[in-house]
Design an enzyme around this catalytic site. Structure first.
Site, PDB file in Angstrom:
ATOM      1  N   PRO A  91      19.383 -22.777  17.099  1.00  0.00           N
ATOM      2  CG  PRO A  91      17.670 -24.180  16.741  1.00  0.00           C
ATOM      3  CD  PRO A  91      18.651 -23.167  16.095  1.00  0.00           C
ATOM      4  CD  GLU A 118      14.016 -29.371  10.181  1.00  0.00           C
ATOM      5  OE1 GLU A 118      14.251 -29.813  11.397  1.00  0.00           O
ATOM      6  OE2 GLU A 118      12.759 -28.697  10.323  1.00  0.00           O
ATOM      7  NE  ARG A 156      20.676  -1.242  25.732  1.00  0.00           N
ATOM      8  CZ  ARG A 156      21.259  -1.323  26.902  1.00  0.00           C
ATOM      9  NH1 ARG A 156      22.140  -2.228  26.971  1.00  0.00           N
ATOM     10  NH2 ARG A 156      21.083  -0.562  28.074  1.00  0.00           N
ATOM     11  CG  ASP A 171      22.061  -2.195  31.258  1.00  0.00           C
ATOM     12  OD1 ASP A 171      20.807  -1.150  31.378  1.00  0.00           O
ATOM     13  OD2 ASP A 171      22.590  -2.164  30.005  1.00  0.00           O
TER      14      ASP A 171
HETATM   15  C1  JAH Z   1      15.490 -22.000  13.528  1.00  0.00           C
HETATM   16  C2  JAH Z   1      17.362 -21.540  11.626  1.00  0.00           C
HETATM   17  N1  JAH Z   1      18.155 -19.665  19.794  1.00  0.00           N
HETATM   18  C3  JAH Z   1      17.068 -19.031  19.195  1.00  0.00           C
HETATM   19  C4  JAH Z   1      16.932 -19.662  17.639  1.00  0.00           C
HETATM   20  C5  JAH Z   1      17.748 -19.158  16.869  1.00  0.00           C
HETATM   21  C6  JAH Z   1      17.783 -19.759  15.271  1.00  0.00           C
HETATM   22  C7  JAH Z   1      16.709 -20.649  15.261  1.00  0.00           C
HETATM   23  N2  JAH Z   1      15.903 -21.156  16.002  1.00  0.00           N
HETATM   24  C8  JAH Z   1      15.994 -20.520  17.416  1.00  0.00           C
HETATM   25  C9  JAH Z   1      16.602 -21.099  13.692  1.00  0.00           C
HETATM   26  C10 JAH Z   1      15.423 -22.589  12.103  1.00  0.00           C
HETATM   27  C11 JAH Z   1      16.329 -22.269  11.312  1.00  0.00           C
HETATM   28  C12 JAH Z   1      17.733 -21.095  12.746  1.00  0.00           C
END
Ligand code: JAH
Length: 283
Positions: A91, A118, A156, A171
């Site tokens: 994230p 985490e 794709r 697209d």
């Molecule tokens: C959550 C490791 N952008 C979306 C996304 C990608 C990975 C994760 N969360 C959201 C994530 C926990 C641990 C990755």
């Protein structure tokens, strides 16, 4: 293209056997290798996580299994001087976009590191990751589903995967705008008619209508896409009104009220008098 995926849940990636990605694999266009991270966890309990330094909630993925996994996987290409592009979905990554997907589609070898808890100890990321990418502003339970998203978007674009080459360049996002709505038969369905212009056979008029609808939609739903310096040129923005009334609805969290533009659909068998859209709001 070769793709290696490291995860503590290899089964989470089983959708890669299906549909477009599954077909690309069966045809030898895509070569996917799944790895269970615990294979590189050497203690008796095969632990891959530990408490975070500095305190705080949750657990962090320990560096040693990741280090061993990435060393071994990268060694597979070292003989021919090949090095994978190592991607960590997170994230806190840079935004994954269609342009990003096109860049990844040019690579010969990708490695996806799927974190859980985490996240992965930052020293692994610092030493190994080429890209930390986010597929959107929300938190998942791990990187596996984000890896599925990225791989489908990339696959794709690989030569020979999508039959009609036009359907890839045409697209949403290739033009920098959202695409116009689409219709098929029947021409009249209850109260709903296919727009006459699409049945006119006048391809110049159809092209104008689609561009107009694309601009209207984009202005209403995604004003952030208009007036971007990197947007492909050639669109007449007259008629699109990114600063108009439509905008009031755009930059906020959707609520149940966002359904007002849709007709209500009655649930015929429920007997509660509750509409389908009420039922959805109630969830
Ligand atoms: C959550 C490791 N952008 C979306 C996304 C990608 C990975 C994760 N969360 C959201 C994530 C926990 C641990 C990755």
């Amino acid at each position: 293209m070769r793709v290696d995926i490291v995860t503590i849940f290899p089964a989470y990636l089983s959708p890669l056997e299906l549909s477009l990605v599954g077909r690309a694999r069966a045809r030898g266009i895509l070569d996917v290798h799944l790895h269970d991270l615990r294979q590189w966890a050497n203690d008796v309990h095969r632990t891959v996580d530990d408490a975070p330094y500095g305190g705080g909630p949750g657990m962090v993925m320990r560096p040693e299994p990741w280090w061993a996994a990435l060393t071994e996987i990268c060694a597979l290409g070292a003989a021919d001087g090949r090095r994978p592009r190592i991607i960590v979905p997170t994230p806190v990554g840079r935004s994954f976009t269609q342009a990003y997907a096109a860049g990844l589609a040019d690579e010969q070898w990708l490695v996806f590191c799927c974190g859980r808890y985490e996240g992965i100890d930052a020293r692994v990321i610092d030493e190994w990751a080429d890209d930390e990418i986010s597929i959107g502003d929300y938190v998942l339970a791990g990187g596996e589903v984000a890896t599925l998203v990225v791989l489908e978007a990339v696959t794709r674009l690989l030569p020979g995967v999508v039959g009609n080459a036009e359907s890839v360049v045409d697209d949403s996002f290739a033009s920098g705008l959202l695409e116009a709505p689409v219709y098929t038969r029947p021409p009249v369905w209850g109260d709903h008619e296919v727009p006459a212009v699409l049945r006119s056979g006048d391809h110049a008029a159809i092209g104008r209508w689609r561009r107009e609808e694309a601009l209207r939609r984009t202005a209403h739903r995604r004003p952030d896409l208009l007036g971007r310096p990197d947007r492909p040129a050639g669109d007449d923005l007259a008629g699109a009104d990114p600063a108009g009334d439509d905008l009031a609805e755009c930059d906020r969290v959707p609520t149940g009220d966002d359904r007002v533009s849709r007709p209500e659909h009655r649930v015929e068998h429920s007997g509660t008098g509750e509409t389908d859209s009420d039922a959805r709001v109630a969830q």
